[in-house]
Every structure is written in structure tokens, then in C-alpha cells.
Design an enzyme around this catalytic site. Structure first.
Site, short mmCIF file in Angstrom:
data_model
loop_
_atom_site.label_atom_id
_atom_site.label_comp_id
_atom_site.label_asym_id
_atom_site.label_seq_id
_atom_site.Cartn_x
_atom_site.Cartn_y
_atom_site.Cartn_z
N CYS A 267 16.34 -18.39 27.65
CA CYS A 267 16.09 -17.44 28.75
C CYS A 267 16.92 -16.18 28.56
O CYS A 267 17.85 -16.11 27.74
CB CYS A 267 16.36 -18.08 30.10
N HIS A 268 16.59 -15.14 29.34
CA HIS A 268 17.26 -13.85 29.19
C HIS A 268 18.76 -13.94 29.39
O HIS A 268 19.54 -13.30 28.66
CB HIS A 268 16.67 -12.85 30.19
N ALA A 269 19.22 -14.72 30.37
CA ALA A 269 20.67 -14.81 30.62
C ALA A 269 21.40 -15.35 29.41
O ALA A 269 22.46 -14.85 29.03
CB ALA A 269 20.93 -15.70 31.84
#
Length: 311
Positions: A267-269
Site C-alpha cells: 500500500c501507499h503508506a
């Protein structure tokens, strides 16, 4: 303003569109579309569209490059139709302050933002794959999936649900990822969608950072439930939250580590944390209830553990 067919997209069309254009020309399954470069002309854009739904996405000149993904930093708008398309293009072209801050942190100057407009894929299943394991750099394909569109998955709002893929679909996706890696000559971060049995490539960019952060980091827990809590975060804190969104990226520049309740390793995080060089442990369940604000924890990004330090 110029409008460039996606099949003709070159470097002037930005990282995302250029890569997808190359794949489209090579026969990969990429949704067709066009790229808007320069000031937005609503009439010219409308003349290229019927009433079909489109996805409107940024394609920044430094975005999706070998040195920086800009994961989630620009706007993406899905299922856009009619007169709303020109407004969506203008919004993407304007960029965001978070993208500018992200670029400054990595020493990347701000540039104009071309905008990609593509046919919308009505996905039954969607997700992301890395052709190299981001946690340890092993040469193996890692796939995360969710039902429906993939935006909630890549943003970290939901947990990966890989049971929604059949073994045959996983094999097809892994093979497609390896083809992308062979085509570009290096490990790839690929967003994909499956609609009516057909697999589509929505994005292919270099894997920018491998390893789950520089080992371990310790610090006081700072529980953040919304942007209203940003002012409480101090340098060296461990950010603990349900999930992040791109507006939270400035916090990554000051915290020692990140812990989220939801999200997968793709995911982006997780991607931004690796690029910023801080450990991240994502998808660990109800951490906001588990850790007290101000308690000291050690985050081990490689092991995927969060340990409370007992006095």
C-alpha cells in the site's frame, strides 16, 4: 494544450503515461486513452469522449520514476463522465501541496503535471503486485488483491483479501508481472484489474525501495485519528493510526516509524515509508486500542513487529 493518444505517449507525457504507452505499443493489455499536456481546453477534451466513464490520473514528469514513486501524492478520480472530465483533468493538472512537499523532501523540483485519461475498467477484482518482495528484496512476485476497484487497497483503507483470486488468476498475474519486469529491465510495481475474466495493466513503475525500512526505531506512541491530531506529532514519535491517506505524508518526514491498523505491504503508506527511510508495520489490527498515547514502543520493519517497552 495538446492531447496525445496514449499509444503515442512519450517522456513529455510523464512517467505513468509514458510507461503505459510503451506497454500498449508492445501489445500488453492496457486500457486505451489519451494524455492532456498543458492548459485544459474543455471543448477539446469533450470532443474525445462519448458518455463512457473514464479514470483521470496524474502523470507527473518525476512521478513513477526509478527514484521516486510519488505513490498516492497526486489526485486520481474514477468513474468520471461528461462535463466533469475537464474539471477532473484541471484538478489533476494543478498538482497538490503534498506532492510538492514530497518532492522537496526527496530533492525533486516541481514540474508541470500531464494528465492521463483512460477508459474505466469495471473491475471485479483489483490490486497491486511487486515483482520483487519489498520486505527483503527476494526475487519473488508478491500479489495483494481486493474485490472491486483497487483504490481502497492501494490507499491502505482495507486489508488485502487474496482469497478472492483463484490459483489460475494468481499464476496469470505473476506471469504478467514478470513480463512487465522483463520489458522494462527491472523490478516493477504493477497495478492491475480483472474484469469479465480479462486482466488489465493499470500502472507499471519501477520498485523504488526494497526492505521494510532501516531496521528498528523506538519512540513514544502518538495516536493520530484525523488531521486534527497532526499538531500533536513531534519529531521522533511513532505514528500509530488506523490508516493514512496522502495528506498525511508530511508526518512521514518527522516521525521515527509508522504503524497502521489496516493495509498491506504494497500500500501507499508502506511504499512512502520505505522511500523516506523509516520502518513501517502495516495491517496489525487494533493498535489504537492496544498502545497508550505516549508509551514507548520499538518498531521492527523487517520483522513486522511492534513491541512496547516496559519500564
Amino acid at each position: 494544450m495538446s492531447i496525445v493518444a496514449l499509444a503515442d505517449a512519450g517522456p513529455e507525457c510523464g512517467g505513468k503515461a509514458h510507461a503505459l504507452g510503451r506497454l500498449l505499443r508492445a501489445g500488453f493489455p492496457v486500457p486505451d486513452g489519451f494524455v492532456v499536456v498543458g492548459p485544459v481546453d474543455a471543448g477539446a477534451i469533450a470532443s474525445r469522449l462519448g458518455d463512457r466513464a473514464v479514470a483521470v490520473r496524474s502523470s507527473g514528469l518525476a512521478e513513477d520514476s526509478a527514484g521516486a514513486s510519488f505513490a498516492g501524492q497526486y489526485a486520481t478520480l474514477l468513474n468520471v463522465r461528461g462535463n466533469d472530465v475537464a474539471d477532473a483533468v484541471a484538478r489533476c493538472a494543478a498538482g497538490t501541496e503534498r506532492a510538492r512537499g514530497y518532492g522537496r523532501h526527496l530533492g525533486i523540483a516541481e514540474r508541470p503535471v500531464p494528465v492521463l485519461v483512460q477508459e474505466m475498467v469495471d473491475a471485479g477484482t483489483a490490486g497491486v503486485l511487486f515483482t520483487r518482495d519489498p520486505r527483503d528484496g527476494r526475487d519473488t512476485v508478491v500479489i495483494e488483491a481486493a474485490r472491486g476497484l483497487g483504490d481502497a487497497l492501494v490507499s491502505g483503507r482495507v486489508q488485502p483479501d487474496d482469497d478472492c483470486l483463484s490459483p489460475a488468476e494468481r499464476e496469470r498475474l505473476a506471469a504478467l508481472g514478470r513480463r512487465c519486469a522483463d520489458f522494462f529491465g527491472g523490478p516493477q510495481d504493477v497495478e492491475w484489474a480483472i474484469a469479465d475474466g480479462r486482466v488489465w495493466v493499470l500502472q507499471s513503475r519501477p520498485v523504488t525501495a526494497l526492505g521494510a525500512g532501516p531496521g528498528r526505531a523506538s519512540g513514544p506512541v502518538r495516536i493520530v485519528r484525523s488531521v486534527d491530531d497532526f499538531g500533536r506529532v513531534r519529531p521522533g514519535d511513532v505514528l500509530v493510526c488506523r490508516t493514512t491517506d496522502p495528506a498525511w505524508t508530511p508526518l512521514f518526514r518527522i516521525v521515527a516509524a509508522v504503524v497502521t491498523e489496516t493495509g498491506g505491504v504494497l500500500c501507499h503508506a508502506a511504499i512512502v515509508a520505505r522511500e523516506f527511510g523509516i520502518p513501517a508495520v502495516v495491517g496489525v489490527g487494533p493498535s489504537i486500542r492496544r498502545f497508550a498515547d505516549g508509551s514507548v514502543v520499538t518498531v521492527d520493519g523487517a520483522a513486522g513487529t511492534v513491541t512496547e517497552e516496559r519500564s
